[in-house]
Design a protein around this motif. Sequence first.
Motif, PDB file in Angstrom:
ATOM      1  N   GLN A  39       0.825  -1.201   0.000  1.00  0.00           N
ATOM      2  CA  GLN A  39       0.000   0.000   0.000  1.00  0.00           C
ATOM      3  C   GLN A  39       0.864   1.258   0.000  1.00  0.00           C
ATOM      4  O   GLN A  39       0.567   2.229  -0.691  1.00  0.00           O
ATOM      5  CB  GLN A  39      -0.916  -0.008   1.218  1.00  0.00           C
ATOM      6  CG  GLN A  39      -1.825   1.190   1.308  1.00  0.00           C
ATOM      7  CD  GLN A  39      -2.675   1.169   2.563  1.00  0.00           C
ATOM      8  OE1 GLN A  39      -2.561   0.275   3.394  1.00  0.00           O
ATOM      9  NE2 GLN A  39      -3.517   2.158   2.711  1.00  0.00           N
ATOM     10  N   TYR A  40       1.966   1.248   0.751  1.00  0.00           N
ATOM     11  CA  TYR A  40       2.878   2.387   0.817  1.00  0.00           C
ATOM     12  C   TYR A  40       3.492   2.677  -0.554  1.00  0.00           C
ATOM     13  O   TYR A  40       3.539   3.827  -0.999  1.00  0.00           O
ATOM     14  CB  TYR A  40       3.969   2.101   1.848  1.00  0.00           C
ATOM     15  CG  TYR A  40       5.046   3.147   1.925  1.00  0.00           C
ATOM     16  CD1 TYR A  40       4.817   4.360   2.558  1.00  0.00           C
ATOM     17  CD2 TYR A  40       6.301   2.916   1.366  1.00  0.00           C
ATOM     18  CE1 TYR A  40       5.803   5.319   2.631  1.00  0.00           C
ATOM     19  CE2 TYR A  40       7.286   3.868   1.438  1.00  0.00           C
ATOM     20  CZ  TYR A  40       7.032   5.070   2.073  1.00  0.00           C
ATOM     21  OH  TYR A  40       8.017   6.012   2.132  1.00  0.00           O
ATOM     22  N   GLU A  42       2.287   1.810  -3.475  1.00  0.00           N
ATOM     23  CA  GLU A  42       1.229   2.256  -4.384  1.00  0.00           C
ATOM     24  C   GLU A  42       0.869   3.719  -4.127  1.00  0.00           C
ATOM     25  O   GLU A  42       0.676   4.491  -5.063  1.00  0.00           O
ATOM     26  CB  GLU A  42      -0.006   1.363  -4.218  1.00  0.00           C
ATOM     27  CG  GLU A  42      -1.133   1.698  -5.148  1.00  0.00           C
ATOM     28  CD  GLU A  42      -0.813   1.463  -6.607  1.00  0.00           C
ATOM     29  OE1 GLU A  42      -1.487   2.092  -7.452  1.00  0.00           O
ATOM     30  OE2 GLU A  42       0.096   0.679  -6.920  1.00  0.00           O
ATOM     31  N   GLU A  43       0.802   4.128  -2.866  1.00  0.00           N
ATOM     32  CA  GLU A  43       0.512   5.531  -2.549  1.00  0.00           C
ATOM     33  C   GLU A  43       1.619   6.453  -3.060  1.00  0.00           C
ATOM     34  O   GLU A  43       1.337   7.540  -3.577  1.00  0.00           O
ATOM     35  CB  GLU A  43       0.344   5.711  -1.048  1.00  0.00           C
ATOM     36  CG  GLU A  43      -0.950   5.166  -0.506  1.00  0.00           C
ATOM     37  CD  GLU A  43      -1.041   5.255   1.002  1.00  0.00           C
ATOM     38  OE1 GLU A  43      -0.075   5.749   1.636  1.00  0.00           O
ATOM     39  OE2 GLU A  43      -2.063   4.830   1.545  1.00  0.00           O
ATOM     40  N   ASN A  44       2.866   6.031  -2.937  1.00  0.00           N
ATOM     41  CA  ASN A  44       3.973   6.840  -3.452  1.00  0.00           C
ATOM     42  C   ASN A  44       3.896   6.976  -4.962  1.00  0.00           C
ATOM     43  O   ASN A  44       4.169   8.046  -5.515  1.00  0.00           O
ATOM     44  CB  ASN A  44       5.313   6.230  -3.059  1.00  0.00           C
ATOM     45  CG  ASN A  44       5.683   6.536  -1.634  1.00  0.00           C
ATOM     46  OD1 ASN A  44       5.088   7.414  -1.021  1.00  0.00           O
ATOM     47  ND2 ASN A  44       6.645   5.828  -1.097  1.00  0.00           N
ATOM     48  N   ASN A  47       1.077   9.435  -5.736  1.00  0.00           N
ATOM     49  CA  ASN A  47       1.496  10.804  -5.413  1.00  0.00           C
ATOM     50  C   ASN A  47       2.471  11.356  -6.442  1.00  0.00           C
ATOM     51  O   ASN A  47       2.411  12.540  -6.786  1.00  0.00           O
ATOM     52  CB  ASN A  47       2.115  10.857  -4.020  1.00  0.00           C
ATOM     53  CG  ASN A  47       1.074  10.753  -2.929  1.00  0.00           C
ATOM     54  OD1 ASN A  47      -0.093  11.027  -3.154  1.00  0.00           O
ATOM     55  ND2 ASN A  47       1.510  10.343  -1.753  1.00  0.00           N
TER      56      ASN A  47
END
Length: 104
Positions: A39-40, A42-44, A47
């Motif tokens: 998840q981390y 994918e969020e990066n 962004n």
Amino acid sequence: MSQVSEIKCPVCEKWSNSTGKMDERCPNCNTQYNAGRLQYVEENRVNAIRMKENSYFVIKDTDDPIMQMFKQFVNWLRWATFYGISVIYVAIALMIIVFGLAMV
């Protein structure tokens, strides 16, 4: 000499061989080992795409290197100007408050 790494599943608590990939799943219960890490990442990625789209000039992979550097400089200049003016306005507001309190 090859090293085999093992990982313990957080759900079924059985040990299995690990490849070290982000999206690796347990062969016994099919749950992800590192759902938070996935998840981390994918969020990066999302962004980074959002930041690229919010730029004044969109930098494309097909642009020449000189054009990419020019667009990066213009985008940087735009944001530096925005934040610089914001700092000036905040400094002026603080001076008005300080001088207003000093006059009282």
